[in-house]
Motif scaffolding. Structure first.
Motif, short mmCIF file in Angstrom:
data_model
loop_
_atom_site.label_atom_id
_atom_site.label_comp_id
_atom_site.label_asym_id
_atom_site.label_seq_id
_atom_site.Cartn_x
_atom_site.Cartn_y
_atom_site.Cartn_z
N UNK A 63 -6.94 -8.63 6.39
CA UNK A 63 -7.40 -7.28 5.91
C UNK A 63 -8.86 -7.14 5.99
N UNK A 64 -9.86 -8.24 5.73
CA UNK A 64 -11.09 -8.11 5.75
C UNK A 64 -11.59 -7.65 7.30
N UNK A 74 -7.76 -7.51 -3.33
CA UNK A 74 -8.71 -7.66 -2.51
C UNK A 74 -8.92 -6.43 -1.64
N UNK A 75 -7.82 -5.75 -1.09
CA UNK A 75 -8.07 -4.42 -0.31
C UNK A 75 -8.83 -3.53 -1.02
N UNK A 94 -6.44 3.39 -2.01
CA UNK A 94 -5.26 3.40 -2.87
C UNK A 94 -4.21 2.22 -2.06
N UNK A 95 -3.64 1.50 -2.83
CA UNK A 95 -2.76 0.63 -2.30
C UNK A 95 -1.28 0.94 -2.44
N UNK A 96 -0.31 0.92 -1.36
CA UNK A 96 1.12 1.29 -1.66
C UNK A 96 2.06 0.29 -1.32
N UNK A 147 -6.05 4.24 3.05
CA UNK A 147 -5.44 3.42 2.17
C UNK A 147 -4.70 2.09 2.85
N UNK A 148 -4.05 1.11 2.00
CA UNK A 148 -3.49 0.04 2.46
C UNK A 148 -2.08 0.07 2.10
N UNK A 149 -1.28 -0.38 2.98
CA UNK A 149 0.19 -0.57 2.86
C UNK A 149 0.65 -2.13 2.68
#
Lengths: 299, 299, 299
Positions: free
Chosen positions: B111-112, B150-151, B159-161, B126-128
């Motif tokens: 992810x980084x 972290x994300x 936002x994280x989903x 956003x992140x899933x």
């Protein structure tokens, strides 16, 4: 031996939905007409909680969902437009059945309701009893007899059709039936449903291609003996392939139609045109089958 | 209740590849836009050895193949062009996982790396977190919590989903969950991932159609209680047919969207547009579903 | 490493029929030609009771149905028209086999009959022995040796091709083979069929993508040692998906072609163009694969 009838597989058991609207169905009736199809048979008017028409009877009795489109009305409208005879298929509770008596009563009530709603359509030409059996089966025979008589009584004696299967090597039956067993048991069954059923159209896909002629001859003789008509239900999907199910190879369909012709069967219908034999099908090999069929018969 | 988001199923688990290039993807973003889709969610950036982008982290840590096309770059480019918000899906090691701690570390590093490579795209929204669970699951919860925090930390709190499933009758879980178990366990899970996950979009295909409304209400209440958003993931493929998987029947999708509307869910996404609901899909019934959907909503 | 040959999957084992007529096959040979295919290989001339040509030998010996179209004649005609070399595939009795000796004799007689019927076509360029094995198998080796020698003898030494598979993790073999077992057993097999078989084209889909290079190197070395040619049969269908089978993802095909190029394989063929890689296929992702392939090679 041309195919002049087809099932309409709505509500479907195991064939994926094509998501057609009125325009697509209209196109498909036109494609049917072009090869001489004059009969359409709704395979079932409802299955479990899904319905082809807004049946208050089934909504109340089985918790069925009221559908966004009245397919029975649509099919009757198109049958009138394209000069087809429409058979109404009964409700199938599948594994959600209550007692046999109650299920027959619900089906009887649903048929009365359907006749109320649609009986004035000039295209409404018969009834199809949706249960498919291969062997002696008391519930099914009682259901055929009770429901068939009721349908005929309310509709001025419109014909009643069933389409059983042969318990052959390609059926899921525990052990393939023998010709003798098939003949003996169907003699009993037809005797028990005489007066309630007019036409028997056995499915032709559960035995080997070279066994079919013998079964068709037996089926024809049995029907003759009990004063019924013998049709063949020439399956247009392929039972020999791992993907269940895609359109049949033309050569196989031709072998089966030839066997039906030789047995003197009076009419061939198919399960079913719109997925497996239509130029409008989501499966492109169905359109190719349509072309091979037309070439062969010069249509 | 309109669908305004879709997963992008690359790299796919069990859905056959369409072999699209840039032009085909561009056409499909256009088709999404035409029905109001504003959010695209990469279901996973890699699975086992296959990657959607040339990740040196995953190439080194998991022996992944470097792909011929950078799909993440392509999807971001198209998201910018068509005005979509893009969610980046994390890596899925599937059954090739090492220790849980190591897998979380690899996912964190990937992810980084992704944020380094693509974080400057204005479409990156956003992140899933790709793992799908239905019940209490310590590894998944630890992973959601660690990876989600972290994300958010590296991306200025994007936002994280997550998109879990209901352990219902159509799941592969040993025994269907009850409403009470579902509520109790998800109360625990959401409590454990508060601050790491912002949006919960349960898949809507694992229970019966008439059970869905109850689950959606519970899910909405739970999300409210923990300060999260509740979306529905309205599956556009049919779980009731033997071919796994083809486009869903429009009537079924409509039943599910109605249930989501009644539960007050704030957004509907789908798994997924490009195979199951698109006029560009290799499955023609997907294009028909698109037409039925547009007709219904007047789009 | 371009693909310059393809199987023709008629009569098919497990791939659904496309129901093509002469025009559709003509279009498909044109599409093959456009990407440089110069070799077509009939996978089998008959399977169980179904035949690709009206073989009196097989009709009498195995009760085969006489087909409505002579596909061998059609394929030879199109091969001549499009400048292709045609390999004739032998008959496959599948599970309907009698004694091994009798089966080999029937296959020998059928090959003699085929040479009588079609041997004067300038496109008739070789023989394909249809049996697919992965490990030591006495019946198959005897059959390869006997049938291969016979075919070469009657046809002025036309080349004989086999296409075995690697008993890897994606095969149905009870336990995946090791590289060492593969090398040892195929050394024995090739030794036993020297003089009867000229070309060995292993299927490339039964091991992991990262294992393939090692197998290809072994296969090339073995073929060199026994004076045979080593081709690769680059499968164009996807073995990793639950629907058996649909077109492969382009990235996977590319990985396999790269491995073949590095191993120095002299020719790549595919199973098979018409379903899985053709713009004419009933599967739309096949046409997309065709486009990706053309783009990659600038064709």
């Amino acid at each position: 031996m041309k195919i002049t009838g087809t099932f309409l597989d709505e509500i479907s058991y195991d064939i994926p939905h094509q998501n057609w609207g009125e325009r697509e169905w209209d196109d498909d009736f036109a494609a049917m007409k072009a090869i001489g199809i004059d009969t359409v048979i709704l395979i079932r008017s409802g299955l479990r909680r899904f319905l082809s028409y807004p049946s208050q009877v089934l909504h109340r009795a089985k918790g069925c969902y009221l559908p966004p489109v009245d397919l029975v009305a649509l099919f009757l409208r198109l049958s009138e437009k394209w000069g087809m005879t429409f058979y109404f298929g009964t409700y199938d509770c599948a594994e959600c059945c209550d007692s046999p008596e109650r299920e027959i009563q619900i089906a009887v009530d649903a048929c009365s309701e359907a006749w109320e709603l649609y009986g004035d359509s000039p295209a409404f030409g018969g009834w199809y009893l949706t249960k498919e059996i291969s062997r002696r089966n008391k519930f099914a025979v009682d259901s055929y007899a009770g429901l068939g008589r009721h349908c005929k009584a309310i509709s001025g004696n419109l014909p009643v059709l069933i389409s059983p299967y042969i318990g052959g090597i390609k059926s899921c039956d525990e052990r393939p039936v023998t010709l003798e067993e098939h003949e003996r048991e169907w003699s009993e069954i037809l005797s028990a449903i005489q007066g309630a059923v007019d036409i028997v159209a056995f499915q032709d896909g559960h035995c080997e291609y070279d066994e079919l002629a013998d079964y068709l001859r037996i089926n024809k003789n049995l029907a003759d003996r009990f004063g019924m008509e013998s049709w063949t239900n020439c399956e247009s999907f392929d039972r020999d392939m791992p993907i269940h199910f895609l359109p049949i190879k033309w050569e196989k369909m031709l072998l089966k139609l030839e066997a039906a012709r030789e047995a003197g069967v009076s009419k061939a219908i198919t399960f079913e045109f719109s997925h497996f034999m239509s130029p409008n099908s989501v499966y492109r090999s169905a359109g190719n089958l349509y072309n091979r069929y037309r070439e062969h018969f010069g249509l």
